[in-house]
Structure formats: structure tokens, C-alpha cells
Design an enzyme around this catalytic site. Structure first.
Site, short mmCIF file in Angstrom:
data_model
loop_
_atom_site.label_atom_id
_atom_site.label_comp_id
_atom_site.label_asym_id
_atom_site.label_seq_id
_atom_site.Cartn_x
_atom_site.Cartn_y
_atom_site.Cartn_z
N LYS A 1 0.90 -1.22 0.13
CA LYS A 1 0.00 0.04 -0.04
C LYS A 1 0.73 1.30 -0.01
CE LYS A 1 -3.37 -2.50 -0.07
NZ LYS A 1 -3.57 -3.62 -0.50
N TYR B 1 -12.05 -15.12 2.50
CA TYR B 1 -10.97 -13.96 2.71
C TYR B 1 -10.52 -14.12 4.27
CZ TYR B 1 -8.84 -9.49 4.03
OH TYR B 1 -8.19 -8.63 4.44
N TYR C 1 -2.57 -12.79 3.10
CA TYR C 1 -2.28 -12.50 1.63
C TYR C 1 -1.04 -13.34 0.95
CZ TYR C 1 -5.29 -8.53 2.51
OH TYR C 1 -6.41 -7.70 2.69
C1 LIG Z 1 -0.03 -7.80 2.60
C2 LIG Z 1 -0.86 -7.61 1.50
N1 LIG Z 1 -0.54 -8.21 0.41
C3 LIG Z 1 -1.66 -8.16 -0.77
C4 LIG Z 1 -2.59 -7.57 -0.83
C5 LIG Z 1 -3.53 -7.32 -2.04
O1 LIG Z 1 -3.11 -6.22 -2.94
P1 LIG Z 1 -4.27 -5.58 -3.63
O2 LIG Z 1 -5.55 -5.03 -2.72
O3 LIG Z 1 -3.61 -4.58 -4.31
O4 LIG Z 1 -4.73 -6.65 -4.71
C6 LIG Z 1 -2.75 -6.45 0.25
C7 LIG Z 1 -4.32 -5.61 0.49
O5 LIG Z 1 -4.54 -5.41 1.61
C8 LIG Z 1 -2.31 -6.44 1.49
O6 LIG Z 1 -2.54 -6.08 2.61
#
Ligand SMILES: Cc1ncc(COP(=O)(O)O)c(C=O)c1O
Length: 338
Positions: A49, A263, A289
Site C-alpha cells: 500500500k 478471505y 495475503y
Molecule cells: C499484505 C498484502 N498483500 C497483498 C494485498 C493485496 O493487494 P491488492 O489489494 O492491491 O490486490 C494486500 C491488500 O490489502 C495486503 O495487505
């Protein structure tokens, strides 16, 4: 394509490193695994982010805003980083947290929730899963206006045509690093959530005529609906930049087999992947993630999706602070290992 025409704040120094994961690669006698360490980006504990926020916060400042409002899950990394950049800029920050798993919000829980308070969040509004988050954020913006201030709303995950610019910058970095290292990356593996990371990276690479496949591992949606989301962001970013380019549907690659029950709900493969990478490379992934994304990479290696000797670049998008909200499932694993 000149991204310097857009306002940008800087929250990290130079390109993030790309490391070869020698010990992890050796396990399967398959591809060479490399990792781009976006977990080392700036702001509190880094992560993807930070790149998006460089452009989003700059736009907020350009519009004369003094308050950031954003939303996310109860352990949102995006919320932590938005708040950290607000602090750095002397702005206030309000968070709307969506309790996607019923009963998962605990006001005094660890991980990112603790950091929201340590970083001085102005307000936290918790809403049930499925709530229209934009509506709630707009109501917050009215409250901010009533206080004589001006709010800038950042959508879920900072995933829009402004946040996308951050990952187009990352694409530029990767191309340059590939050249400098003298290494061709044959495939890139990335977590696909709210979509800004995957879409920005893919568009950035294609805009620079770099044809490497970008494989998204979904951590939430079914592939077709994730592809719709990615296509929508890509089209808006193309329009913003007035690019003469199209990204065909078949160029958007998403695997949805690694989501598990939903999720943020842990899978055994995620726990095993986080544990393995910690113990072979000393690198911390996260449970929501990158752990699921790594479980996808490992499964695809085992299934022979990558050729032996191919160079596969895994994008580490951060998130390790939320490990502390998942202690029991990891202690179970450690007990099995004894
Ligand atoms: C650690 C981490 N990786 C990947 C993502 C996913 O990225 P995106 O939301 O841009 O698809 C997030 C989203 O919050 C995240 O916090």
C-alpha cells in the site's frame, strides 16, 4: 509514458531489493524463485500500500484535504499504512473496519488493530460484512466537513486509477532490476485482492512492452470476478493516462484455488507456506495475503506449472504484523513439528 506528471509523495528510498531464494528453490528442483521485497517499503512495517499511497496522499494534499478516510478488514494492512502516511503528513485519519468474519473484531486485539491505536487513529467505525463501505465513508466525510475540515476518501485497498500508478512504478523498477541483474524473469507471481497491485503491475509491464506473464493468486474472489475487477481498474487507469494500449482478458491470469473457506480464513497450506519460508529463508510472510499466495506458488511448482530452471519472481507485498492475530493456528503447527 511519463508518470512524473502526477503528484507523488515519497515514502521509500530507491527500488526494493530482489533476492534469490536459494534454499527455498532447492527444495523442489524446479524453478529459481526470486522475491521482490516490497515488504521492506517505507511507512509503518511497509507493504504494497505504501506505493499506492505515494500517489493517493499526494492527490489528497493537492486537493487541500487534511483528513484521510479509508476502509478495510479488521486486520487491514492498508488501514495501518494509510494511517501511518497521514501521521507523516500531519493529517488525521479515520478508519471504517468491515467485520467480514462475524465476531472477528476485538477492540483490544493484537496485530494491526493495536497499531491503529498506537499510530493515533482519529475514529474507528466497525460495520458488519457486506455493508456499503463507500456510503459509510461518505458519512464520515460529512462529519469531518462539519468540523471545518476536508476529507479525502481512499477506496478499499487504495485500488483505483490513482493507486495503480504506484504499481506501474514498481513495474519500471522490476524491468530496470532485471536488466541490471542480467536476469530474465519468466513469470511473476502476485497476490490479487482488491486488485490495484496486480492491475498496476500488469499494465505497467505491458506499457513498457515487457511481456512476462503475471500470475495472480486470488485471496478472496473466484477468478472470473477477480478478472472483472482487475479489468475495470486497468481500463480506468488506461483512460487516466490516455494510453494507446489494451490488455486482453486472456492476459489477466488468476488462480482461485488457494482461497480456502474465504478471505482471511486460514488454510493449512497457508500455515505450511508461512512456516516453510520463515524456516528456510528467514522471511516473514502473512496469513491473509502472501501466505496464501506462496501456498499457490508451491502448489503450482509441485504440479509442474513452471519449467525447471525458469526464473519466477514472487512479489512480497508485506502484511507480517497480522501474524500476531493468528497465534493459535501457528502454535498448533509448531506442536505437530515437535
Ligand atoms: C499484505 C498484502 N498483500 C497483498 C494485498 C493485496 O493487494 P491488492 O489489494 O492491491 O490486490 C494486500 C491488500 O490489502 C495486503 O495487505
Amino acid at each position: 509514458m511519463d508518470l512524473s506528471i502526477f503528484p507523488r509523495r515519497r515514502y521509500y528510498q530507491g527500488p526494493t531489493p530482489i533476492e534469490k531464494l536459494e534454499r527455498l528453490s532447492r527444495i523442489w528442483d524446479g524453478p529459481n524463485i526470486f522475491m521482490k521485497r516490497d515488504d521492506t517499503l517505507g511507512a509503518a512495517f511497509g507493504g504494497n500500500k505504501t506505493r499506492k499511497l505515494e500517489f493517493l496522499v499526494a492527490e489528497a494534499i493537492q486537493q487541500g484535504c487534511d483528513t484521510l478516510i479509508t476502509c478495510g478488514a479488521v486486520q487491514s494492512n492498508h488501514c495501518r499504512l494509510t494511517l501511518a502516511t497521514a501521521v507523516k503528513e500531519g493529517m488525521k485519519c479515520r478508519l471504517v473496519l468491515e467485520e467480514r468474519v462475524p465476531g472477528s473484531y476485538h477492540p483490544q486485539s493484537s496485530g494491526n488493530n493495536f497499531l491503529f491505536h498506537l499510530l493515533g487513529v482519529e475514529t474507528v467505525t466497525v460495520v458488519p460484512g457486506g455493508t456499503n463501505l463507500m456510503e459509510v465513508m461518505e458519512k464520515e466525510a460529512v462529519k469531518v466537513a462539519d468540523l471545518g475540515r476536508k476529507a479525502y476518501i481512499i477506496p478499499t485497498g487504495g485500488s483505483n486509477e490513482v493507486g495503480d500508478l504506484g504499481y506501474m512504478v514498481c513495474a519500471q523498477e522490476m524491468i530496470r532490476q532485471s536488466f541490471d541483474m542480467g536476469i530474465t524473469f519468466h513469470k511473476i507471481v502476485v497476490t490479487s485482492g482488491s486488485g490495484g497491485t496486480h492491475s498496476g503491475l500488469l499494465l505497467g509491464l505491458r506499457a513498457y512492452h515487457y511481456d512476462v506473464p503475471v500470475i495472480g493468486i486470488s485471496i478472496n474472489r473466484k477468478s472470473e470476478s477477480e478478472k472483472d475487477l482487475l479489468q475495470g481498474i486497468i481500463n480506468k487507469t488506461i483512460a487516466k493516462l490516455d494510453l494507446d494500449i489494451t490488455i486482453p482478458r486472456e492476459d489477466i491470469l488468476v488462480f482461485d484455488e488457494y482461497v480456502g473457506e474465504g478471505y482471511s480464513r486460514p488454510t493449512q497450506a497457508m500455515v505450511d507456506a508461512v512456516d516453510l519460508v520463515a524456516k528456510t529463508e528467514g522471511i516473514l510472510l502473512d496469513p491473509v495475503y502472501t501466505g496464501k499466495c506462496m501456498s499457490g506458488l508451491i502448489d503450482l511448482i509441485k504440479k509442474g506449472y513452471f519449467k525447471k530452471g525458469e526464473n519466477v519472481l514472487f512479489l512480497h507485498t508485506g502484511g507480517a504484523p497480522s501474524l500476531y492475530a493468528y497465534l493459535p493456528i501457528f502454535y498448533e503447527k509448531f506442536a505437530q513439528n515437535q
